[in-house]
Design a protein around this motif. Structure first.
Motif, PDB file in Angstrom:
ATOM      1  N   ASN A  34      25.274 -17.439  37.403  1.00 34.58           N
ATOM      2  CA  ASN A  34      24.369 -16.335  37.103  1.00 34.58           C
ATOM      3  C   ASN A  34      22.993 -16.859  36.717  1.00 34.58           C
ATOM      4  O   ASN A  34      21.970 -16.264  37.055  1.00 34.58           O
ATOM      5  N   ASN A  35      22.990 -17.989  36.020  1.00 38.24           N
ATOM      6  CA  ASN A  35      21.743 -18.636  35.610  1.00 38.24           C
ATOM      7  C   ASN A  35      21.841 -20.122  35.960  1.00 38.24           C
ATOM      8  O   ASN A  35      22.406 -20.904  35.192  1.00 38.24           O
ATOM      9  N   PRO A  36      21.308 -20.539  37.111  1.00 40.28           N
ATOM     10  CA  PRO A  36      21.432 -21.935  37.544  1.00 40.28           C
ATOM     11  C   PRO A  36      20.869 -22.946  36.548  1.00 40.28           C
ATOM     12  O   PRO A  36      21.288 -24.109  36.553  1.00 40.28           O
ATOM     13  N   SER A  37      19.950 -22.535  35.699  1.00 42.76           N
ATOM     14  CA  SER A  37      19.386 -23.467  34.721  1.00 42.76           C
ATOM     15  C   SER A  37      20.364 -23.730  33.571  1.00 42.76           C
ATOM     16  O   SER A  37      20.161 -24.660  32.785  1.00 42.76           O
ATOM     17  N   LYS A  38      21.412 -22.893  33.464  1.00 40.00           N
ATOM     18  CA  LYS A  38      22.438 -23.073  32.448  1.00 40.00           C
ATOM     19  C   LYS A  38      23.810 -22.983  33.116  1.00 40.00           C
ATOM     20  O   LYS A  38      24.480 -21.950  33.048  1.00 40.00           O
ATOM     21  N   PRO A  39      24.224 -24.056  33.787  1.00 40.88           N
ATOM     22  CA  PRO A  39      25.504 -24.039  34.516  1.00 40.88           C
ATOM     23  C   PRO A  39      26.681 -23.631  33.634  1.00 40.88           C
ATOM     24  O   PRO A  39      26.877 -24.191  32.562  1.00 40.88           O
ATOM     25  N   ASP A  40      27.418 -22.645  34.091  1.00 46.42           N
ATOM     26  CA  ASP A  40      28.533 -22.105  33.315  1.00 46.42           C
ATOM     27  C   ASP A  40      29.646 -21.730  34.291  1.00 46.42           C
ATOM     28  O   ASP A  40      29.458 -20.866  35.155  1.00 46.42           O
ATOM     29  N   TYR A  41      30.789 -22.403  34.164  1.00 43.56           N
ATOM     30  CA  TYR A  41      31.904 -22.156  35.071  1.00 43.56           C
ATOM     31  C   TYR A  41      32.883 -21.106  34.553  1.00 43.56           C
ATOM     32  O   TYR A  41      33.925 -20.872  35.166  1.00 43.56           O
ATOM     33  N   SER A  42      32.570 -20.484  33.429  1.00 42.33           N
ATOM     34  CA  SER A  42      33.440 -19.437  32.901  1.00 42.33           C
ATOM     35  C   SER A  42      33.206 -18.139  33.669  1.00 42.33           C
ATOM     36  O   SER A  42      32.217 -18.000  34.399  1.00 42.33           O
ATOM     37  N   ALA A  43      34.106 -17.179  33.489  1.00 43.25           N
ATOM     38  CA  ALA A  43      34.018 -15.904  34.206  1.00 43.25           C
ATOM     39  C   ALA A  43      32.714 -15.170  33.930  1.00 43.25           C
ATOM     40  O   ALA A  43      32.223 -14.431  34.780  1.00 43.25           O
ATOM     41  N   LYS A  44      32.145 -15.370  32.743  1.00 43.52           N
ATOM     42  CA  LYS A  44      30.885 -14.709  32.416  1.00 43.52           C
ATOM     43  C   LYS A  44      29.675 -15.465  32.954  1.00 43.52           C
ATOM     44  O   LYS A  44      28.560 -14.935  32.939  1.00 43.52           O
ATOM     45  N   GLY A  45      29.888 -16.686  33.428  1.00 42.54           N
ATOM     46  CA  GLY A  45      28.765 -17.525  33.841  1.00 42.54           C
ATOM     47  C   GLY A  45      28.459 -17.523  35.315  1.00 42.54           C
ATOM     48  O   GLY A  45      27.456 -18.104  35.755  1.00 42.54           O
ATOM     49  N   GLY A  46      29.314 -16.871  36.124  1.00 43.61           N
ATOM     50  CA  GLY A  46      29.065 -16.873  37.558  1.00 43.61           C
ATOM     51  C   GLY A  46      30.158 -16.156  38.317  1.00 43.61           C
ATOM     52  O   GLY A  46      30.968 -15.422  37.739  1.00 43.61           O
ATOM     53  N   LYS A  47      30.183 -16.381  39.620  1.00 41.50           N
ATOM     54  CA  LYS A  47      31.142 -15.690  40.485  1.00 41.50           C
ATOM     55  C   LYS A  47      31.528 -16.601  41.642  1.00 41.50           C
ATOM     56  O   LYS A  47      30.735 -17.414  42.098  1.00 41.50           O
ATOM     57  N   CYS A  48      32.754 -16.428  42.123  1.00 39.17           N
ATOM     58  CA  CYS A  48      33.243 -17.230  43.239  1.00 39.17           C
ATOM     59  C   CYS A  48      33.002 -16.525  44.572  1.00 39.17           C
ATOM     60  O   CYS A  48      33.307 -15.341  44.732  1.00 39.17           O
ATOM     61  N   PHE A  49      32.456 -17.280  45.539  1.00 39.27           N
ATOM     62  CA  PHE A  49      32.177 -16.735  46.866  1.00 39.27           C
ATOM     63  C   PHE A  49      32.984 -17.429  47.961  1.00 39.27           C
ATOM     64  O   PHE A  49      32.798 -17.126  49.142  1.00 39.27           O
ATOM     65  N   GLY A  50      33.874 -18.344  47.593  1.00 39.77           N
ATOM     66  CA  GLY A  50      34.676 -19.023  48.601  1.00 39.77           C
ATOM     67  C   GLY A  50      35.815 -19.788  47.971  1.00 39.77           C
ATOM     68  O   GLY A  50      35.696 -20.297  46.850  1.00 39.77           O
ATOM     69  N   TRP A  51      36.940 -19.868  48.693  1.00 47.51           N
ATOM     70  CA  TRP A  51      38.163 -20.441  48.134  1.00 47.51           C
ATOM     71  C   TRP A  51      38.770 -21.466  49.080  1.00 47.51           C
ATOM     72  O   TRP A  51      38.424 -21.532  50.263  1.00 47.51           O
ATOM     73  N   ALA A  52      39.713 -22.261  48.545  1.00 51.79           N
ATOM     74  CA  ALA A  52      40.443 -23.209  49.365  1.00 51.79           C
ATOM     75  C   ALA A  52      41.382 -22.443  50.303  1.00 51.79           C
ATOM     76  O   ALA A  52      41.529 -21.222  50.216  1.00 51.79           O
TER      77      ALA A  52
END
Length: 250
Positions: A34-52
């Motif tokens: 959501n904010n590339p300047s503050k990398p966050d891999y939690s559910a509140k920090g971004g979203k997944c657009f592709g999977w294995a």
């Protein structure tokens, strides 16, 4: 009292053993912050657009819980070094991540979507810590292996090793109180020279010396200038690139 204490002690040891045996996998292969300047891999920090490949996104299992699923998601390579889990081989067989025909069969519906990207762009991958991002463990890294040509079948592990494009720290995590489901991840740059088509990528984590876990996925790439190596949406083989021979390596 002694019996009760013994039961509690046994349960505690079982829990510790379970934690020690927890191993990781690529949870999301196209994580966008959501904010590339503050990398966050939690559910509140971004979203997944592709999977294995054949990733069960509609399973209802929470992040980091697929090691309790049947089949579980973590795959430990055996002596035969099968590069992408087929659900049969390996020290820990894992789930089926073999290449499908057509490739699209591994995505959509009950499976996650296939990742897409422009050549030269950055991609980020997420994985659960599974109790291995702790201070007293050596970080041997995650290797991103990606042959830079369109192949008609997956390469062998030897072929993947010749196509390494990045090494990421395993402990790039947003630490939480739960070291099992702490979200971790890392980013790499997709080679800028790629032409348009579908490529294969391998996430390979070394836990202990010679102990490897892998996840595999297909990646749709839009190449520089829109140069196309596909016809009717299907990949063409027969590239003269040196990487074309990786699929045949022993």
């Amino acid at each position: 009292m002694f019996f009760r204490t013994t039961i509690i002690a046994s349960a505690t040891l079982a829990l510790i053993a379970s934690m020690a045996d927890a191993h990781s996998w690529a949870d999301c292969v196209d994580w966008r912050f959501n904010n590339p300047s503050k990398p966050d891999y939690s559910a509140k920090g971004g979203k997944c657009f592709g999977w294995a490949r054949q990733y069960p996104v509609n399973s209802g299992i929470a992040f980091g819980g697929l090691d309790d699923a049947s089949p579980n998601r973590h795959y430990q390579q055996g002596k035969d070094m099968t590069p992408c889990s087929d659900g049969k081989h390996g020290v820990e067989p894992g789930a089926d991540e073999t290449r499908q025909s057509p490739i699209s069969k591994a995505y959509g519906g009950k499976w996650g979507t296939m990742a897409t990207v422009k050549a030269g762009d950055q991609m980020c991958i997420r994985w659960p810590a599974k109790n291995h991002a702790v201070k007293d463990e050596v970080d041997r890294g995650v290797f991103i292996n990606m042959p830079q040509t369109i192949l008609t079948k997956d390469p062998t592990q030897s072929g993947f090793l010749k196509a390494n494009i990045a090494k990421l720290p395993y402990k790039g995590c947003n630490f939480t109180s739960n070291s099992d489901t702490t979200p971790c991840g890392g980013c790499f740059t997709v080679p800028a020279s790629l032409t348009t088509g579908t490529y294969v990528v391998q996430w390979r984590w070394e836990l202990n010396p010679g102990e490897f876990y892998t996840s595999c996925w297909d990646l749709g790439v839009t190449g520089a200038g829109g140069d196309s190596s596909t016809t009717g949406g299907k990949a063409i083989g027969g590239s003269t690139s040196v990487f074309a021979e990786l699929a045949e390596d022993d």
